[in-house]
Write an enzyme that holds these catalytic residues in place. Structure first.
Site, PDB file in Angstrom:
ATOM      1  N   TYR A 149       1.023  -0.988   0.001  1.00  0.00           N
ATOM      2  CA  TYR A 149      -0.037  -0.079  -0.122  1.00  0.00           C
ATOM      3  C   TYR A 149       0.857   1.188  -0.053  1.00  0.00           C
ATOM      4  O   TYR A 149       0.561   2.059  -0.802  1.00  0.00           O
ATOM      5  CB  TYR A 149      -0.986  -0.072   1.087  1.00  0.00           C
ATOM      6  CG  TYR A 149      -1.937   1.048   1.343  1.00  0.00           C
ATOM      7  CD1 TYR A 149      -2.899   1.014   0.578  1.00  0.00           C
ATOM      8  CD2 TYR A 149      -1.676   1.942   2.255  1.00  0.00           C
ATOM      9  CE1 TYR A 149      -3.919   1.880   0.390  1.00  0.00           C
ATOM     10  CE2 TYR A 149      -2.812   2.983   2.530  1.00  0.00           C
ATOM     11  CZ  TYR A 149      -4.015   3.123   1.596  1.00  0.00           C
ATOM     12  OH  TYR A 149      -4.740   3.914   1.546  1.00  0.00           O
ATOM     13  N   ASP A 150       1.646   1.364   0.827  1.00  0.00           N
ATOM     14  CA  ASP A 150       2.787   2.571   1.117  1.00  0.00           C
ATOM     15  C   ASP A 150       3.468   3.067  -0.149  1.00  0.00           C
ATOM     16  O   ASP A 150       3.310   3.734  -0.628  1.00  0.00           O
ATOM     17  CB  ASP A 150       3.733   2.560   2.327  1.00  0.00           C
ATOM     18  CG  ASP A 150       3.092   2.037   3.553  1.00  0.00           C
ATOM     19  OD1 ASP A 150       1.733   1.887   3.483  1.00  0.00           O
ATOM     20  OD2 ASP A 150       3.550   2.151   4.619  1.00  0.00           O
ATOM     21  N   GLN A 284       3.316   6.757  15.525  1.00  0.00           N
ATOM     22  CA  GLN A 284       2.509   8.191  15.818  1.00  0.00           C
ATOM     23  C   GLN A 284       2.208   8.719  14.399  1.00  0.00           C
ATOM     24  O   GLN A 284       2.904   8.516  13.282  1.00  0.00           O
ATOM     25  CB  GLN A 284       3.272   9.222  16.444  1.00  0.00           C
ATOM     26  CG  GLN A 284       4.763   9.332  15.952  1.00  0.00           C
ATOM     27  CD  GLN A 284       5.606  10.370  16.611  1.00  0.00           C
ATOM     28  OE1 GLN A 284       5.242  10.864  17.737  1.00  0.00           O
ATOM     29  NE2 GLN A 284       6.927  10.619  16.224  1.00  0.00           N
TER      30      GLN A 284
END
Ligand code: UDP
Length: 329
Positions: A149-150, A284
């Site tokens: 995906y990335d 994060q």
């Protein structure tokens, strides 16, 4: 002037919300394209008979020919939930990102249409810069389970910019951060839908890892606003631009908030359970939206507290109607 707008991924979560918004303008004709792998015709059931709406079942991995002149393309098609895009779907995901981008860019080129790419915060990978600004080039594991995906989306971005440089194609690139709201699939596997559906069914909420990882959640109506603003922005603003809500929460905070809200509603004794953290799960994530604010005059208006109430209401209705269907069988 009548505009013909093609939306790939049009029966998916964000795509169907976008179709419903754009069809409200009488001057818009919508062509919704989807293979219904993660999308569903149920999401567009209420607009399917509108004469300005057409659905084409098609996989954008293959080229697409459309007889009529297309003015705008929103390229949203791609499974976006980790359980949906990984595993045995990984190669299909990369192909959707890459072949899909080429096929849609070719369609845009033939039609001299404007084309918007829905890229993702995943292009930043495990970010070492926080909050994430568009100039940050990211920290992606190219061989990990999220890479399909990335890296697929990163390659799509580069294709968009190359088409712009080589052919002058009118492009727009947005990077979508975590989004939630009505028309999400209850079985999609993402955190907001999982937590709310688990809570409404009286099940334990599954936190992966220790719950200290953070995400920033954008309500889908805010996201649809910025997608349309980006498409209609000045031609020389092509992005990439971060689109998301900068409010940052740990996954444990999200679980507590959902439990508090659903407990008030159903008086259930809900609790969390902990499961292993999947590989390469970012620690994060929070968008810096300075660019979207200054170039598009946009910032989200719906806080997590309010958006969760609306989303809980949506899932409660949906679960109820699915249970009723089962009773009637
Ligand atoms: N997550 C979780 N429980 C779930 C589903 C997801 O704790 O039932 C976590 C997941 O590990 C990640 C975060 O919630 O850290 C967001 O996951 P999601 O799949 O929604 O999207 P991501 O941002 O990871 O693509």
């Amino acid at each position: 002037m009548v505009k013909t707008i093609l939306i790939t991924g049009g029966t998916g979560f964000i795509g169907s919300n976008l179709c419903k918004r754009l069809i409200q303008d009488e001057n818009n004709k919508i062509i919704c394209v989807d293979n219904n792998y993660t999308g569903s015709l149920d999401n567009v059931r209420d607009i399917i008979d509108n004469p300005r709406f057409t659905f084409i079942e098609h996989d954008i991995i293959k080229p697409l020919n459309i007889d009529e002149k297309i003015d705008e393309i929103y390229n949203l098609a791609c499974p976006a939930s980790p359980p949906a895009y990984q595993g045995d779907k990984a190669v299909f995901t990369t192909m959707t990102c890459v072949y899909g981008a080429i096929n849609m860019l070719e369609l845009a080129r033939k039609n001299n249409a404007k084309i918007l790419e829905s890229s993702t915060s995943e292009v930043y990978g495990e970010p070492l810069v926080h909050p994430q600004v568009e100039t940050y080039r990211g920290n992606v594991n190219p061989i990990g389970i999220r890479a399909c995906y990335d890296e697929g989306k990163r390659c799509a971005e580069s294709l968009f910019f190359d088409y712009n440089r080589i052919y002058g194609t009118k492009i727009k690139v947005i990077r979508i951060f975590n989004t939630y709201g009505p028309l999400m699939d209850p079985n999609d596997g993402r955190v907001v839908s999982n937590f709310i559906c688990q809570a409404l069914r009286g099940e334990d909420l599954t936190i992966y890892g220790d719950g200290s990882q953070t995400r920033s959640f954008c309500y889908v109506d805010d996201l649809v606003d910025v997608i349309i603003k980006m498409m209609n922005s000045e031609d020389d603003f092509i992005g990439p631009v971060n689109t998301g809500n900068p409010g940052e929460f740990t996954i444990k905070q999200l679980a507590d908030l959902v439990i508090e809200k659903v407990n008030k509603r159903n008086n259930k004794n809900l609790k969390v359970i902990y499961k292993p953290l999947p590989a390469d799960d970012p620690t994060q994530r929070r968008p810096d939206i300075t660019l979207a604010k200054s170039k598009l005059g946009w910032e989200p208006t719906i806080k997590l507290n309010e958006g969760l109430d609306k989303t809980i209401e949506y899932f409660a209705q949906r679960i109820l109607s699915e249970e009723q269907k089962l009773v009637n069988v």
